[in-house]
Enzyme design. Structure first.
Site, PDB file in Angstrom:
ATOM      1  N   ILE A 128       0.807  -1.214   0.000  1.00  0.00           N
ATOM      2  CA  ILE A 128       0.000   0.000   0.000  1.00  0.00           C
ATOM      3  C   ILE A 128       0.845   1.270   0.000  1.00  0.00           C
ATOM      4  CG2 ILE A 128      -0.200   0.165   2.527  1.00  0.00           C
ATOM      5  CD1 ILE A 128      -3.141   0.963   2.123  1.00  0.00           C
ATOM      6  N   ASP A 167       1.123  -5.142  10.083  1.00  0.00           N
ATOM      7  CA  ASP A 167       0.930  -4.093  11.086  1.00  0.00           C
ATOM      8  C   ASP A 167       0.105  -4.661  12.244  1.00  0.00           C
ATOM      9  OD1 ASP A 167       0.284  -1.840  12.564  1.00  0.00           O
ATOM     10  OD2 ASP A 167      -0.088  -0.582  10.806  1.00  0.00           O
TER      11      ASP A 167
END
Length: 239
Positions: free
Chosen positions: A88, A143
């Site tokens: 991303i 994450d």
């Protein structure tokens, strides 16, 4: 892999340096980023990434591929399979694209089976892949989103697992690695609770050719090793 001395002297291509592509460790997956994505997998031109793909399809997806260390390793281990990294972060994805381009120039005929796409896999995965297309999916050091209010942003959750089960073929595998015990337990809990997946035994994990590569091939994995951190691995099969 050694490069012919005459050929290397004629080519000025060098691998990109990460220090010119620095970006924050994680990106907000809920934010309204600007992405181009196909309305249907048939509309995507994979040949722009893989010159030799023809009518074949991508088999492996490295979700949040980071700086591409594991993705490149996949290409080396499986030269006849096409692997895509989905990242991303713009600068990080730019680095991976430049890295692959440089590797292709330095090693003629190689690394033509790996590529990187900048996209949000949490939103657009099924825009790129057909039902039961993928053989393997990788979630390496995702994450952790430590705050409880942000747990819904974790890349492994109940809703997204249904999408992963859609694009994975029967017998396909999900690989997870993290250095955060809480996240490891979260991922295992959610995947094991999903009816489409079963966890591999320790013996099956050890027998998998990728088990060792999962730990140290990626840049994040090497960082954890340098810091003497823990690594938690789990693999799940699509049933």
């Amino acid at each position: 892999m050694e490069v012919d001395s005459k050929k290397s002297s004629d080519v000025v291509t060098k691998l990109p340096q990460k220090r010119f592509y620095r970006q924050r460790a994680h990106s907000n997956p809920i934010a309204d980023h600007s992405f181009q994505y196909p309305a249907h997998p048939d509309e995507y031109e994979w040949s722009q990434h893989y010159p030799d793909i023809g009518d074949r399809r991508v088999a492996f997806a490295d979700i949040g591929c980071g700086y591409g260390g594991f993705l490149v390793t996949l290409g080396e281990i499986y030269p006849d399979k096409f692997a895509v990294g989905m990242e991303i972060r713009v600068k990080v994805s730019d680095y991976v694209m430049d890295r692959i381009d440089a590797l292709r120039k330095l090693h003629e005929g190689q690394y033509r089976n790996v590529a990187c796409i900048r996209t949000n896999a949490m939103k657009y995965l099924t825009n790129f892949f057909h039902k039961a297309q993928l053989e393997k999916m990788f979630f390496l050091y995702p994450d952790p989103h430590f705050k409880k209010a942000k747990h819904k942003w974790r890349i492994i959750n109940s809703a997204l697992l249904s999408e992963y089960s859609y694009v994975l073929r029967k017998g396909g595998l999900i690989y997870t690695v993290t250095d955060v015990r809480d996240l490891h337990e979260w991922m295992c809990k959610h995947i094991e609770q999903h009816p489409a997946f079963e966890r591999l035994s320790e013996a099956e994990v050890e027998a998998d050719i990728l088990s060792e590569k999962l730990l140290d091939s990626s840049e994040e994995g090497k960082k954890v090793t340098r810091n003497k951190g823990d690594k938690f691995v789990a693999i799940f099969r699509r049933v």
